[in-house]
Design an enzyme around this catalytic site. Structure first.
Site, mmCIF file in Angstrom:
data_model
loop_
_atom_site.group_PDB
_atom_site.id
_atom_site.type_symbol
_atom_site.label_atom_id
_atom_site.label_comp_id
_atom_site.label_asym_id
_atom_site.label_seq_id
_atom_site.Cartn_x
_atom_site.Cartn_y
_atom_site.Cartn_z
ATOM 1 C CE1 TYR A 81 0.975 -3.389 -0.886
ATOM 2 C CE2 TYR A 81 2.364 -1.820 0.292
ATOM 3 C CZ TYR A 81 1.574 -2.146 -0.799
ATOM 4 O OH TYR A 81 1.391 -1.231 -1.804
ATOM 5 C CD GLU B 198 6.130 4.102 -8.497
ATOM 6 O OE1 GLU B 198 6.104 2.937 -8.927
ATOM 7 O OE2 GLU B 198 6.575 4.400 -7.374
#
Length: 289
Positions: free
Chosen positions: A35, A180
């Site tokens: 996506y 992250e």
């Protein structure tokens, strides 16, 4: 909020309420898909090419053959905004899966499924101005985080924990090395230098991350791609995260500790202004100078 009626599906535009897929859809049953989320400012895409390129890279990495060329997708994405009369700030979500077929782990011989839709997305001005908080959590994801796949359950659980603690983000780490966040890239600033995790398979190679690197270099801000520890994170002068929806978001508290003086720092603010100018955001005077 505006209700945008038209969805791009298999290169056709359909009403959002009429879009359906069989229950044996591999994105639904296996998370077998990829996506993208593209930001729209004032009715125009920001970093569209970068997002389209990454969609194709992700699809290639998991061996999904997309049913269009980059040029065809680009034209259809422009038409998507036109069909929905988008003139303000928004986001476009794109998803491609391996297709619909009888459930079996091995790849079926079917055409990939694809759709894209648009939603309004006002800018988080108050958070950008004042900063947000974050929590720390172990990075429990798989080893190929550079692929923007639908397998997001660890990210979802981390983000939910952040929400339950009244925080904006969950900062992830492996063996005390920060990677992250649940849905964004993270940076620290120490003595005027920006540090962020290098582009390995352990992080998503963010489109905004790439542009921030360019903008930092243009503004003569030292930018170092090197992993940093949790201890270095907590000792940073400034911390910020980036993504298409977060822009350049200051982190001013982590767990119970204040970062710096508890306000967005000068390097973060400088990059906020550089980002806003690059994205041609009409009014970004609300940001601190």
């Amino acid at each position: 909020m505006t209700v945008h009626s038209y969805v791009l599906s298999q290169q056709e535009f359909v009403d959002r309420h009429s879009l359906t897929y069989p229950f044996e859809e591999r994105g639904l049953q296996f998370g077998d898909g990829v996506y993208e989320v593209i930001r729209v400012y004032n009715g125009d895409y920001y970093l569209k090419k970068e997002h389209v390129d990454r969609l194709f890279r992700s699809a290639e990495a998991v061996k999904i053959k997309l049913p269009f060329t980059k040029e065809e997708l680009d034209a259809n994405l422009r038409q998507l905004l036109s069909q929905n009369n988008v003139t303000d700030d928004a986001k476009v979500y794109l998803q491609a899966t391996r297709g619909s077929a009888t459930r079996d782990h091995a790849f079926p011989t079917v055409e990939a499924n694809f759709y894209a839709y648009v939603e309004d997305l006002p800018r988080p001005e108050d958070k950008l101005r004042n900063g947000v908080s974050a929590i720390l959590r172990p990075d429990e994801r798989w080893q190929n985080c550079y692929i923007k796949s639908l397998n997001l359950l660890p990210n979802v659980l981390a983000k939910q924990e952040a929400k339950e603690h009244g925080a904006y983000e969950a900062i992830l780490h492996r063996d005390e090395k920060v990677t992250e966040c649940s849905s964004s890239n993270i940076y620290i600033v120490k003595k005027g230098t920006v540090y962020t995790h290098p582009e390995t398979n352990q992080i998503l190679h963010g489109c905004v991350r790439g542009r921030i690197k360019q903008l930092a270099c243009q503004d003569n801000i030292p930018f170092v791609e090197a992993a940093f520890s949790v201890a270095q994170l907590m000792d940073a002068d400034e911390v910020f995260v980036t993504s298409s929806t977060s822009e350049v978001m200051p982190i001013v508290h982590i767990e119970d500790q204040r970062i710096g003086d508890g306000k967005p720092g000068p390097i973060t603010c400088k990059l906020q202004h550089a980002y806003a100018a690059d994205a041609k955001i009409a009014d970004y005077s609300m940001l601190q100078s």
